[in-house]
Design a protein around this motif. Structure first.
Motif, PDB file in Angstrom:
ATOM      1  N   ILE A   1       0.836  -1.196   0.000  1.00 45.91           N
ATOM      2  CA  ILE A   1       0.000   0.000   0.000  1.00 45.91           C
ATOM      3  C   ILE A   1       0.876   1.255   0.000  1.00 45.91           C
ATOM      4  O   ILE A   1       0.600   2.229  -0.706  1.00 45.91           O
ATOM      5  CB  ILE A   1      -0.933  -0.040   1.235  1.00 45.91           C
ATOM      6  CG1 ILE A   1      -1.995  -1.132   1.028  1.00 45.91           C
ATOM      7  CG2 ILE A   1      -1.576   1.312   1.508  1.00 45.91           C
ATOM      8  CD1 ILE A   1      -2.949  -1.301   2.192  1.00 45.91           C
ATOM      9  N   GLU A   2       1.959   1.215   0.764  1.00 50.43           N
ATOM     10  CA  GLU A   2       2.844   2.377   0.846  1.00 50.43           C
ATOM     11  C   GLU A   2       3.443   2.690  -0.529  1.00 50.43           C
ATOM     12  O   GLU A   2       3.567   3.862  -0.908  1.00 50.43           O
ATOM     13  CB  GLU A   2       3.998   2.136   1.842  1.00 50.43           C
ATOM     14  CG  GLU A   2       3.563   2.025   3.297  1.00 50.43           C
ATOM     15  CD  GLU A   2       2.775   0.745   3.582  1.00 50.43           C
ATOM     16  OE1 GLU A   2       3.152  -0.317   3.037  1.00 50.43           O
ATOM     17  OE2 GLU A   2       1.771   0.808   4.309  1.00 50.43           O
ATOM     18  N   ALA A   3       3.822   1.658  -1.250  1.00 50.52           N
ATOM     19  CA  ALA A   3       4.408   1.867  -2.575  1.00 50.52           C
ATOM     20  C   ALA A   3       3.403   2.542  -3.508  1.00 50.52           C
ATOM     21  O   ALA A   3       3.755   3.434  -4.289  1.00 50.52           O
ATOM     22  CB  ALA A   3       4.872   0.531  -3.158  1.00 50.52           C
ATOM     23  N   VAL A   4       2.137   2.117  -3.444  1.00 51.65           N
ATOM     24  CA  VAL A   4       1.101   2.750  -4.286  1.00 51.65           C
ATOM     25  C   VAL A   4       1.037   4.235  -3.965  1.00 51.65           C
ATOM     26  O   VAL A   4       0.997   5.089  -4.867  1.00 51.65           O
ATOM     27  CB  VAL A   4      -0.286   2.095  -4.055  1.00 51.65           C
ATOM     28  CG1 VAL A   4      -1.359   2.809  -4.868  1.00 51.65           C
ATOM     29  CG2 VAL A   4      -0.253   0.620  -4.416  1.00 51.65           C
ATOM     30  N   LYS A   5       1.068   4.535  -2.663  1.00 49.22           N
ATOM     31  CA  LYS A   5       0.965   5.949  -2.275  1.00 49.22           C
ATOM     32  C   LYS A   5       2.201   6.741  -2.694  1.00 49.22           C
ATOM     33  O   LYS A   5       2.107   7.896  -3.071  1.00 49.22           O
ATOM     34  CB  LYS A   5       0.744   6.045  -0.761  1.00 49.22           C
ATOM     35  CG  LYS A   5      -0.647   5.510  -0.386  1.00 49.22           C
ATOM     36  CD  LYS A   5      -1.021   5.736   1.061  1.00 49.22           C
ATOM     37  CE  LYS A   5      -2.450   5.249   1.293  1.00 49.22           C
ATOM     38  NZ  LYS A   5      -2.734   5.034   2.724  1.00 49.22           N
ATOM     39  N   GLU A   6       3.345   6.084  -2.651  1.00 48.78           N
ATOM     40  CA  GLU A   6       4.589   6.804  -2.932  1.00 48.78           C
ATOM     41  C   GLU A   6       4.823   7.048  -4.429  1.00 48.78           C
ATOM     42  O   GLU A   6       5.305   8.108  -4.815  1.00 48.78           O
ATOM     43  CB  GLU A   6       5.772   6.014  -2.336  1.00 48.78           C
ATOM     44  CG  GLU A   6       7.058   6.808  -2.321  1.00 48.78           C
ATOM     45  CD  GLU A   6       8.110   6.156  -1.415  1.00 48.78           C
ATOM     46  OE1 GLU A   6       7.750   5.266  -0.611  1.00 48.78           O
ATOM     47  OE2 GLU A   6       9.291   6.547  -1.528  1.00 48.78           O
ATOM     48  N   TYR A   7       4.471   6.076  -5.268  1.00 52.69           N
ATOM     49  CA  TYR A   7       4.894   6.182  -6.662  1.00 52.69           C
ATOM     50  C   TYR A   7       3.781   6.499  -7.663  1.00 52.69           C
ATOM     51  O   TYR A   7       4.061   6.731  -8.842  1.00 52.69           O
ATOM     52  CB  TYR A   7       5.607   4.891  -7.078  1.00 52.69           C
ATOM     53  CG  TYR A   7       6.793   4.576  -6.195  1.00 52.69           C
ATOM     54  CD1 TYR A   7       7.896   5.429  -6.175  1.00 52.69           C
ATOM     55  CD2 TYR A   7       6.795   3.472  -5.347  1.00 52.69           C
ATOM     56  CE1 TYR A   7       8.979   5.175  -5.339  1.00 52.69           C
ATOM     57  CE2 TYR A   7       7.867   3.213  -4.514  1.00 52.69           C
ATOM     58  CZ  TYR A   7       8.961   4.064  -4.511  1.00 52.69           C
ATOM     59  OH  TYR A   7      10.025   3.833  -3.691  1.00 52.69           O
ATOM     60  N   SER A   8       2.523   6.500  -7.217  1.00 53.33           N
ATOM     61  CA  SER A   8       1.428   6.646  -8.184  1.00 53.33           C
ATOM     62  C   SER A   8       1.477   7.965  -8.939  1.00 53.33           C
ATOM     63  O   SER A   8       1.185   8.008 -10.136  1.00 53.33           O
ATOM     64  CB  SER A   8       0.074   6.489  -7.479  1.00 53.33           C
ATOM     65  OG  SER A   8      -0.160   5.125  -7.216  1.00 53.33           O
ATOM     66  N   GLU A   9       1.824   9.027  -8.248  1.00 54.22           N
ATOM     67  CA  GLU A   9       1.828  10.314  -8.935  1.00 54.22           C
ATOM     68  C   GLU A   9       2.762  10.265 -10.142  1.00 54.22           C
ATOM     69  O   GLU A   9       2.392  10.656 -11.248  1.00 54.22           O
ATOM     70  CB  GLU A   9       2.251  11.429  -7.967  1.00 54.22           C
ATOM     71  CG  GLU A   9       2.158  12.795  -8.631  1.00 54.22           C
ATOM     72  CD  GLU A   9       2.386  13.942  -7.639  1.00 54.22           C
ATOM     73  OE1 GLU A   9       2.296  13.710  -6.416  1.00 54.22           O
ATOM     74  OE2 GLU A   9       2.653  15.070  -8.104  1.00 54.22           O
ATOM     75  N   GLU A  10       3.952   9.739  -9.910  1.00 54.53           N
ATOM     76  CA  GLU A  10       4.930   9.667 -10.997  1.00 54.53           C
ATOM     77  C   GLU A  10       4.439   8.755 -12.132  1.00 54.53           C
ATOM     78  O   GLU A  10       4.596   9.068 -13.312  1.00 54.53           O
ATOM     79  CB  GLU A  10       6.275   9.174 -10.449  1.00 54.53           C
ATOM     80  CG  GLU A  10       7.447   9.590 -11.310  1.00 54.53           C
ATOM     81  CD  GLU A  10       8.776   9.409 -10.576  1.00 54.53           C
ATOM     82  OE1 GLU A  10       9.765   9.120 -11.245  1.00 54.53           O
ATOM     83  OE2 GLU A  10       8.805   9.541  -9.326  1.00 54.53           O
ATOM     84  N   VAL A  11       3.824   7.627 -11.751  1.00 54.40           N
ATOM     85  CA  VAL A  11       3.341   6.699 -12.787  1.00 54.40           C
ATOM     86  C   VAL A  11       2.241   7.367 -13.609  1.00 54.40           C
ATOM     87  O   VAL A  11       2.247   7.319 -14.843  1.00 54.40           O
ATOM     88  CB  VAL A  11       2.824   5.389 -12.160  1.00 54.40           C
ATOM     89  CG1 VAL A  11       2.289   4.464 -13.259  1.00 54.40           C
ATOM     90  CG2 VAL A  11       3.915   4.676 -11.367  1.00 54.40           C
TER      91      VAL A  11
END
Lengths: 249, 249
Positions: free
Chosen positions: A65-75
């Motif tokens: 879940i943390e990864a989704v929150k951290e990288y989604s903007e960039e993706v």
């Protein structure tokens, strides 16, 4: 197919194994700097720092879940298609709202695989008419981080409470809520069941168009928590991006 | 969205009602020259002869197995996306083979909605590992063209036999076989059940990755034979062609 995987754990390993013949290049970014997949597949390239290589067609999050929150903007800003397994991130309504706003102007599309459950075709088709969905999940006590001698209900409540208490176990509940377009209509029970061979999900859907009951008994991956079906449904989602003959909603 | 419908019956009517606000233009071709949908929706145009208007993005077949066989060549050559409800057409292996050959060089994609069943996400994801699928369908005697006083099994056999004897009733069995990539693994039972409120499908899937049981009780459309879910899953398929946030395999 050229894919960037966020997370280099067992799910990514299973996906690579299944798609071996159709993957041209797989970049893997994992905070733990895993290397075993690089040794196994010539098409794997490990990224030391997170970035989205230009030649990638699709990004797959199979981390947390943390990864989704951290990288989604960039993706989302990259305009690549984006497959998300840790759907639990969307139980945070602020995050969900910000994500959807970014998605509006993104050129990519976002896919949430069915994961360890099934019947989402019915839930999506009937979302407007659904009255309630009950999800009863049975897992081994150790995968739920508890120790009991006999079958014990350890949780009963809303999706939002469920994902807060069991962030690694109950992405399925959030995926269900996203499919039904409602967090309120989904109720969750989690049962710790010693000696269980399968991870079991029982789904009851009441709607004005009909009534549905789905029972799923999934073989777990080695970590016991995750079902193999979750990895395989991601494989199906990735295949579908290119398939010309598509079966199922 | 600009769509050509082959067939102007109740399914097309239900789809138009649901997609009213997102359809720009709907062409309808029906051998019976139906006109009632033209009176109800300003965006409907009736075609007297079959042809595929240039501005159409997608063709939806909601007519019959015969219609699929008659018009598919032209649709595939047009390069438009193509949604097929009467999947029973593919039980004819010669037709299936010729269709797949044409599809290879077509610019369009083909979509077979889940129709009146569900859980195709699981079947598609696990197709490689599936050992057997049992489909038990219960419908009213009149919709099956028979008259019995109590629950009676009227058929038990293969998908190919089932679709031959009940061409208007058992598209679901063929859709299942297409999802499982095997006609051999699917067995069908059809039961005539007087006084039934719902059309009932019971699905048991055995695989090396887990075991699954799906029970579906669908409200029928007025003709009793077709389930509303079949129309609504087609709506979901059409929406998905454009959606940016896609839930489910």
């Amino acid at each position: 197919m050229r894919v960037l995987f966020i997370g280099g754990g067992r799910i990514t390993g299973t996906i690579l194994k299944e798609l071996e013949t159709s993957i041209e290049r797989a970049y893997i970014y994992d905070k733990m700097n895993v290397n075993h997949l690089k040794d196994r597949y010539h098409f794997v390239k490990i990224l030391k720092d997170f970035n989205i290589p230009n030649d990638v067609e699709c990004v797959v999050e199979a981390a947390s879940i943390e990864a989704v929150k951290e990288y989604s903007e960039e993706v989302l800003k990259s305009g690549k298609d984006y497959v998300i397994l840790s759907s639990g991130a969307f139980a945070n309504i602020d995050f969900l709202t910000a994500f959807m706003e970014l998605l509006e102007t993104s050129e990519g599309r976002v896919f949430i695989p069915s994961g360890a459950i099934g019947g989402l075709d019915v839930v999506v088709a009937l979302s407007k008419w659904i009255e309630s969905i009950d999800l009863i999940t049975r897992k081994s006590p150790q995968s739920l981080g508890c120790s009991v001698e006999e079958e014990t209900e350890i949780f009963s409540g809303s999706v939002l409470e469920a994902i807060e208490r069991f962030p690694k176990n109950i992405n399925v509940a959030v995926t269900l809520a996203l499919a039904a377009k409602s967090f309120e209509k989904v109720r969750v029970k989690i049962i710790a069941s010693p000696g269980l061979k399968f991870n079991e999900h029982n789904l009851r859907i009441l709607s004005r168009m009909g009534e549905y009951e789905f029972i799923l008994r999934n073989k777990p991956l080695e970590n016991q928590r995750t079902s193999l079906l979750a990895a395989l449904s991601t494989v199906a989602t990735l295949r579908r991006l290119k398939e010309k003959f598509v079966v199922g909603v």
